[in-house]
Scaffold this motif. Structure first.
Motif, PDB file in Angstrom:
ATOM      1  N   LEU A  87      -1.919  -1.332  -3.397  1.00 34.37           N
ATOM      2  CA  LEU A  87      -0.487  -1.183  -3.164  1.00 34.37           C
ATOM      3  C   LEU A  87      -0.228   0.047  -2.309  1.00 34.37           C
ATOM      4  O   LEU A  87      -0.772   1.120  -2.567  1.00 34.37           O
ATOM      5  CB  LEU A  87       0.235  -1.075  -4.512  1.00 34.37           C
ATOM      6  N   ARG A  88       0.570  -0.144  -1.274  1.00 35.63           N
ATOM      7  CA  ARG A  88       0.907   0.952  -0.364  1.00 35.63           C
ATOM      8  C   ARG A  88       2.410   1.003  -0.195  1.00 35.63           C
ATOM      9  O   ARG A  88       3.072  -0.026  -0.207  1.00 35.63           O
ATOM     10  CB  ARG A  88       0.240   0.723   1.005  1.00 35.63           C
ATOM     11  N   ASP A  89       2.917   2.195  -0.026  1.00 38.90           N
ATOM     12  CA  ASP A  89       4.359   2.395   0.116  1.00 38.90           C
ATOM     13  C   ASP A  89       4.783   2.014   1.533  1.00 38.90           C
ATOM     14  O   ASP A  89       4.286   2.584   2.502  1.00 38.90           O
ATOM     15  CB  ASP A  89       4.679   3.871  -0.167  1.00 38.90           C
ATOM     16  N   ALA A  90       5.683   1.045   1.644  1.00 35.81           N
ATOM     17  CA  ALA A  90       6.103   0.551   2.963  1.00 35.81           C
ATOM     18  C   ALA A  90       6.726   1.651   3.826  1.00 35.81           C
ATOM     19  O   ALA A  90       6.751   1.546   5.045  1.00 35.81           O
ATOM     20  CB  ALA A  90       7.103  -0.592   2.786  1.00 35.81           C
ATOM     21  N   ARG A  91       7.185   2.704   3.184  1.00 33.31           N
ATOM     22  CA  ARG A  91       7.807   3.802   3.966  1.00 33.31           C
ATOM     23  C   ARG A  91       6.764   4.742   4.550  1.00 33.31           C
ATOM     24  O   ARG A  91       7.072   5.557   5.421  1.00 33.31           O
ATOM     25  CB  ARG A  91       8.753   4.603   3.060  1.00 33.31           C
TER      26      ARG A  91
ATOM     27  N   SER B  84       9.250  -6.465  -2.739  1.00 32.91           N
ATOM     28  CA  SER B  84      10.229  -5.544  -3.318  1.00 32.91           C
ATOM     29  C   SER B  84      10.306  -5.809  -4.811  1.00 32.91           C
ATOM     30  O   SER B  84      10.656  -6.906  -5.232  1.00 32.91           O
ATOM     31  CB  SER B  84      11.607  -5.749  -2.701  1.00 32.91           C
ATOM     32  N   ASN B  85       9.965  -4.801  -5.573  1.00 28.79           N
ATOM     33  CA  ASN B  85      10.077  -4.944  -7.023  1.00 28.79           C
ATOM     34  C   ASN B  85      11.520  -4.797  -7.478  1.00 28.79           C
ATOM     35  O   ASN B  85      11.877  -5.243  -8.562  1.00 28.79           O
ATOM     36  CB  ASN B  85       9.178  -3.928  -7.730  1.00 28.79           C
ATOM     37  N   LEU B  86      12.318  -4.189  -6.622  1.00 32.86           N
ATOM     38  CA  LEU B  86      13.746  -4.066  -6.922  1.00 32.86           C
ATOM     39  C   LEU B  86      14.422  -5.430  -6.795  1.00 32.86           C
ATOM     40  O   LEU B  86      15.160  -5.867  -7.672  1.00 32.86           O
ATOM     41  CB  LEU B  86      14.384  -3.072  -5.945  1.00 32.86           C
TER      42      LEU B  86
ATOM     43  N   THR C   6       4.767  -2.090  -1.082  1.00 31.35           N
ATOM     44  CA  THR C   6       5.895  -2.085  -2.023  1.00 31.35           C
ATOM     45  C   THR C   6       7.102  -1.401  -1.382  1.00 31.35           C
ATOM     46  O   THR C   6       6.994  -0.798  -0.321  1.00 31.35           O
ATOM     47  CB  THR C   6       5.533  -1.306  -3.295  1.00 31.35           C
ATOM     48  N   LYS C   7       8.230  -1.508  -2.049  1.00 27.56           N
ATOM     49  CA  LYS C   7       9.468  -0.806  -1.650  1.00 27.56           C
ATOM     50  C   LYS C   7       9.956  -1.260  -0.275  1.00 27.56           C
ATOM     51  O   LYS C   7      10.572  -0.494   0.474  1.00 27.56           O
ATOM     52  CB  LYS C   7       9.280   0.720  -1.731  1.00 27.56           C
ATOM     53  N   TYR C   8       9.672  -2.508   0.045  1.00 28.21           N
ATOM     54  CA  TYR C   8      10.098  -3.094   1.320  1.00 28.21           C
ATOM     55  C   TYR C   8      11.623  -3.067   1.440  1.00 28.21           C
ATOM     56  O   TYR C   8      12.167  -2.994   2.547  1.00 28.21           O
ATOM     57  CB  TYR C   8       9.588  -4.532   1.375  1.00 28.21           C
ATOM     58  N   ASP C   9      12.306  -3.101   0.307  1.00 24.84           N
ATOM     59  CA  ASP C   9      13.777  -3.050   0.311  1.00 24.84           C
ATOM     60  C   ASP C   9      14.321  -1.763   0.908  1.00 24.84           C
ATOM     61  O   ASP C   9      15.473  -1.688   1.322  1.00 24.84           O
ATOM     62  CB  ASP C   9      14.298  -3.220  -1.130  1.00 24.84           C
ATOM     63  N   LYS C  10      13.486  -0.737   0.962  1.00 25.29           N
ATOM     64  CA  LYS C  10      13.957   0.552   1.480  1.00 25.29           C
ATOM     65  C   LYS C  10      13.870   0.664   3.000  1.00 25.29           C
ATOM     66  O   LYS C  10      14.275   1.669   3.574  1.00 25.29           O
ATOM     67  CB  LYS C  10      13.163   1.698   0.829  1.00 25.29           C
TER      68      LYS C  10
ATOM     69  N   LYS D 138      14.418  -2.543  11.796  1.00 26.96           N
ATOM     70  CA  LYS D 138      13.471  -2.063  12.800  1.00 26.96           C
ATOM     71  C   LYS D 138      12.133  -1.672  12.142  1.00 26.96           C
ATOM     72  O   LYS D 138      11.051  -2.008  12.637  1.00 26.96           O
ATOM     73  CB  LYS D 138      14.089  -0.851  13.508  1.00 26.96           C
ATOM     74  N   GLU D 139      12.245  -0.994  11.017  1.00 31.00           N
ATOM     75  CA  GLU D 139      11.030  -0.574  10.309  1.00 31.00           C
ATOM     76  C   GLU D 139      10.260  -1.788   9.770  1.00 31.00           C
ATOM     77  O   GLU D 139       9.033  -1.804   9.770  1.00 31.00           O
ATOM     78  CB  GLU D 139      11.413   0.356   9.149  1.00 31.00           C
TER      79      GLU D 139
END
Ligand SMILES: Nc1nc2c(ncn2[C@@H]2O[C@H](COP(=O)(O)OP(=O)(O)OP(=O)(O)O)[C@@H](O)[C@H]2O)c(=O)[nH]1
Ligand SMILES: [Mg+2]
Length: 204
Positions: free
Chosen positions: A122-126, A179-181, A155-159, A163-164
């Motif tokens: 798991l890697r942070d999408a940001r 997105s777990n959210l 993860t955290k694709y919702d953030k 463009k990103e």
């Protein structure tokens, strides 16, 4: 045809190391990644259980190797697997090698555990280019076996803004974004798990 779905998942045991882990009698899917990336949340999302694995906004919540017996049903057939929630590895700010940062017990488990069939990194999408994650990917590639699958899940694709998102897709075309959210993106993860372990193809 029904989707493959998790119908049951229950906590079985916490272990400190490979020495007090469960017998290697079931295929395992391990969730690994930096502290706070969303390992426990992903496990909860995939199993549709709110608080099966303890998640927290404070990094370092998961400190032991936690085993969850999980059962998929697809076409009226049971497919049992074990999900394994791992403690996170630390932040990359210190100039130590990966093995020094990561607990020795965890390294041993990941390298030697015969029953591991899928690594979910798991890697942070940001922070898609975090050095520690590149180190982890390289590290696993050194010992991964032919019967094991490694997948990258952001993860955290919702953030991310549009463009990103486009850039992430372009830079990591094979990765899965979730997105777990929003409880979004899990189908591809389930499909990869079932394909790798049971050879099930193209689930609808
Ligand atoms: N917005 C958003 N927040 C998330 C997502 N996934 C996890 N989080 C949040 O990130 C924080 C950390 O989640 P955990 O699941 O506890 O992370 P972990 O990787 O298990 O953390 P450790 O056990 O400490 O290593 C929590 O506040 C979660 O609600 C996501 O996809 N989107
Ligand atoms: Mg955790």
């Amino acid at each position: 045809m029904n989707n493959a779905r998790v119908v049951e998942s229950k906590f079985i045991k916490s272990a400190q190391s490979i020495n007090d882990a469960l017998p290697e009698d079931m295929s395992e899917v391990v969730f690994l990644g930096r502290s706070n990336v969303g390992k426990s949340s992903t496990l909860n999302g995939l199993t549709q259980r709110k608080n099966l694995a303890k998640s927290s906004s404070t990094p370092g919540k998961t400190q032991l190797i936690n085993f969850f017996e999980t059962r998929y049903i697809y076409n009226e057939t049971n497919y049992p697997v074990r999900f394994v929630d791992l403690p996170g590895f630390g932040y990359a700010r210190v100039s130590k090698t990966l093995k020094e940062v990561w607990q020795k017990n965890l390294v041993e488990f990941i390298e030697k555990r015969v029953s591991i069939r899928v690594f979910i990194h798991l890697r942070d999408a940001r922070h898609p280019n975090a050095k520690i994650d590149e180190d982890v990917e390289n590290y696993i590639s050194e010992f991964i076996r032919a019967d094991q699958l490694y997948i990258t899940v952001f993860t955290k694709y919702d953030k991310l803004n549009q463009k990103e998102r486009a850039k992430l897709k372009k830079d990591f075309p094979k990765s899965i974004k979730i997105s777990n959210l929003k409880k979004d993106g899990y189908d591809r993860v389930h499909n990869q798990i079932l394909k790798a372990i049971f050879g099930l193809e193209e689930l609808s």
